[in-house]
Design an enzyme around this catalytic site. Sequence first.
Site, PDB file in Angstrom:
ATOM      1  N   SER A  29       0.849  -1.192   0.000  1.00  0.00           N
ATOM      2  CA  SER A  29       0.000   0.000   0.000  1.00  0.00           C
ATOM      3  C   SER A  29       0.881   1.238   0.000  1.00  0.00           C
ATOM      4  CB  SER A  29      -0.891   0.018   1.246  1.00  0.00           C
ATOM      5  OG  SER A  29      -1.413   1.318   1.433  1.00  0.00           O
ATOM      6  N   HIS A  52      -1.319  -1.304  -4.232  1.00  0.00           N
ATOM      7  CA  HIS A  52      -2.586  -0.981  -3.572  1.00  0.00           C
ATOM      8  C   HIS A  52      -2.634   0.531  -3.306  1.00  0.00           C
ATOM      9  CE1 HIS A  52      -5.967  -2.042  -0.811  1.00  0.00           C
ATOM     10  NE2 HIS A  52      -5.489  -1.075  -0.037  1.00  0.00           N
ATOM     11  N   ASP A  54      -4.844   3.599  -1.773  1.00  0.00           N
ATOM     12  CA  ASP A  54      -5.954   3.928  -0.877  1.00  0.00           C
ATOM     13  C   ASP A  54      -6.493   5.316  -1.169  1.00  0.00           C
ATOM     14  OD1 ASP A  54      -6.024   1.596   0.995  1.00  0.00           O
ATOM     15  OD2 ASP A  54      -3.933   2.186   1.294  1.00  0.00           O
ATOM     16  N   MET A  56      -9.116   8.050  -0.055  1.00  0.00           N
ATOM     17  CA  MET A  56      -9.949   8.408   1.112  1.00  0.00           C
ATOM     18  C   MET A  56     -10.461   9.835   0.941  1.00  0.00           C
ATOM     19  SD  MET A  56      -7.609   6.947   4.210  1.00  0.00           S
ATOM     20  CE  MET A  56      -6.563   5.504   4.026  1.00  0.00           C
ATOM     21  N   HIS A  85      -8.361   0.980  -3.711  1.00  0.00           N
ATOM     22  CA  HIS A  85      -9.229   0.725  -2.559  1.00  0.00           C
ATOM     23  C   HIS A  85      -9.957   2.027  -2.239  1.00  0.00           C
ATOM     24  CE1 HIS A  85      -9.412  -0.402   2.039  1.00  0.00           C
ATOM     25  NE2 HIS A  85     -10.608  -0.289   1.477  1.00  0.00           N
ATOM     26  N   MET A  87     -12.145   4.273  -0.185  1.00  0.00           N
ATOM     27  CA  MET A  87     -12.765   4.503   1.122  1.00  0.00           C
ATOM     28  C   MET A  87     -13.440   5.865   1.034  1.00  0.00           C
ATOM     29  SD  MET A  87      -9.682   2.948   3.375  1.00  0.00           S
ATOM     30  CE  MET A  87      -8.604   3.092   1.951  1.00  0.00           C
ATOM     31  N   MET A 156     -11.216  -6.163   5.910  1.00  0.00           N
ATOM     32  CA  MET A 156     -10.357  -5.209   6.619  1.00  0.00           C
ATOM     33  C   MET A 156      -9.907  -5.813   7.948  1.00  0.00           C
ATOM     34  SD  MET A 156     -10.072  -2.446   4.727  1.00  0.00           S
ATOM     35  CE  MET A 156      -9.011  -1.654   5.932  1.00  0.00           C
ATOM     36  N   ASP A 194      -6.360  -6.489   4.580  1.00  0.00           N
ATOM     37  CA  ASP A 194      -5.739  -5.163   4.548  1.00  0.00           C
ATOM     38  C   ASP A 194      -5.717  -4.588   5.955  1.00  0.00           C
ATOM     39  OD1 ASP A 194      -4.871  -2.621   3.926  1.00  0.00           O
ATOM     40  OD2 ASP A 194      -6.653  -2.052   2.783  1.00  0.00           O
TER      41      ASP A 194
HETATM   42  C1  DX5 Z   1      -6.035   1.522   5.780  1.00  0.00           C
HETATM   43  C2  DX5 Z   1      -5.660   1.171   4.381  1.00  0.00           C
HETATM   44  C3  DX5 Z   1      -4.522   0.250   4.256  1.00  0.00           C
HETATM   45  C4  DX5 Z   1      -3.250   0.735   4.885  1.00  0.00           C
HETATM   46  C5  DX5 Z   1      -2.644  -0.470   5.521  1.00  0.00           C
HETATM   47  O1  DX5 Z   1      -7.345   1.976   5.816  1.00  0.00           O
HETATM   48  O2  DX5 Z   1      -6.750   0.605   3.691  1.00  0.00           O
HETATM   49  O3  DX5 Z   1      -4.303  -0.145   2.910  1.00  0.00           O
HETATM   50  O4  DX5 Z   1      -2.324   1.299   4.009  1.00  0.00           O
HETATM   51  O5  DX5 Z   1      -1.544  -0.066   6.230  1.00  0.00           O
HETATM   52  P1  DX5 Z   1      -0.728  -1.056   7.181  1.00  0.00           P
HETATM   53  O6  DX5 Z   1      -0.277  -2.190   6.324  1.00  0.00           O
HETATM   54  O7  DX5 Z   1       0.370  -0.207   7.691  1.00  0.00           O
HETATM   55  O8  DX5 Z   1      -1.680  -1.506   8.246  1.00  0.00           O
HETATM   56 ZN    ZN Z   2      -6.332  -0.280   1.719  1.00  0.00          ZN
END
Ligand code: DX5
Ligand code: ZN
Length: 242
Positions: A29, A52, A54, A56, A85, A87, A156, A194
């Site tokens: 990620s 990956h 993210d 948000m 991903h 969010m 998650m 994740d």
């Molecule tokens: C959190 C993200 C993850 C995040 C995971 O909401 O969806 O993808 O980057 O980070 P680690 O691997 O550090 O928990």
């Molecule tokens: Zn993620």
Amino acid sequence: MPMTSLISDSVKSLTFHRIRVMTIQIAPSILSADFCNLERDLKAISNADLVHVDVMDHHFVPNLTLGEPIVARICQVTDLPVDVHLMIEDPDRWAPEYARLGAASVSFHMGATHAPVRLARQLRDMGCKACFAVRPAEPVEPIFDILDEFDMILIMTVEPGFGGQKFLDNQMAKVRRLRDEITRRGLDTRIQVDGGVSPKTAHIVAEAGADVLVAGSAVYGAENPAEAIDSIRDKAEAAFKA
Ligand code: DX5
Ligand code: ZN
């Protein structure tokens, strides 16, 4: 040739086929990458299977990251399939945009979408993998009746929003129930986990049946991200049970 030998050859080839199809994938990620050196940090994970990303929006989760212009550039500069991903609120409106920009897969959340089947079909029609994401307090069973609409289910293992949180091992029963259902129906749906995945937790998620492991801080917080990827992969492959 004796019948027993024929049977055992056919079992071997089925087993071989299943192992080949269900390989572990590692998806670093970039939430934990250096956003001022993204291209360098993308090159540092060239031994990964996916990248990956993210997205948000400060509404679905209490954090704000990046959106379409940056995802478009990531798709242009990396050779890895881009796993977005989302969010965000209203993925029904925005997810197809990420498919159009070149994402190989797009995950949207159970708690945000209004018409998951319609959205999954739209993404697949665009040549993009459709993935459904569930948060720690959400059950996976409501997805069972629409499981074949998705290429991957994202479980998650932290509350979404931030990297570097502690792995929630209480999600492993959910992963096991989902793996059992996928196996029972002979589907090839992947299970992504994740949050908090590292060389220390990789065997736990793989043993439960997850086959796509997202890792942010464990990869980019390591001195050598490529070695961290290999280490997570090795631990997971040793423990994976399809
Ligand atoms: C959190 C993200 C993850 C995040 C995971 O909401 O969806 O993808 O980057 O980070 P680690 O691997 O550090 O928990
Ligand atoms: Zn993620």
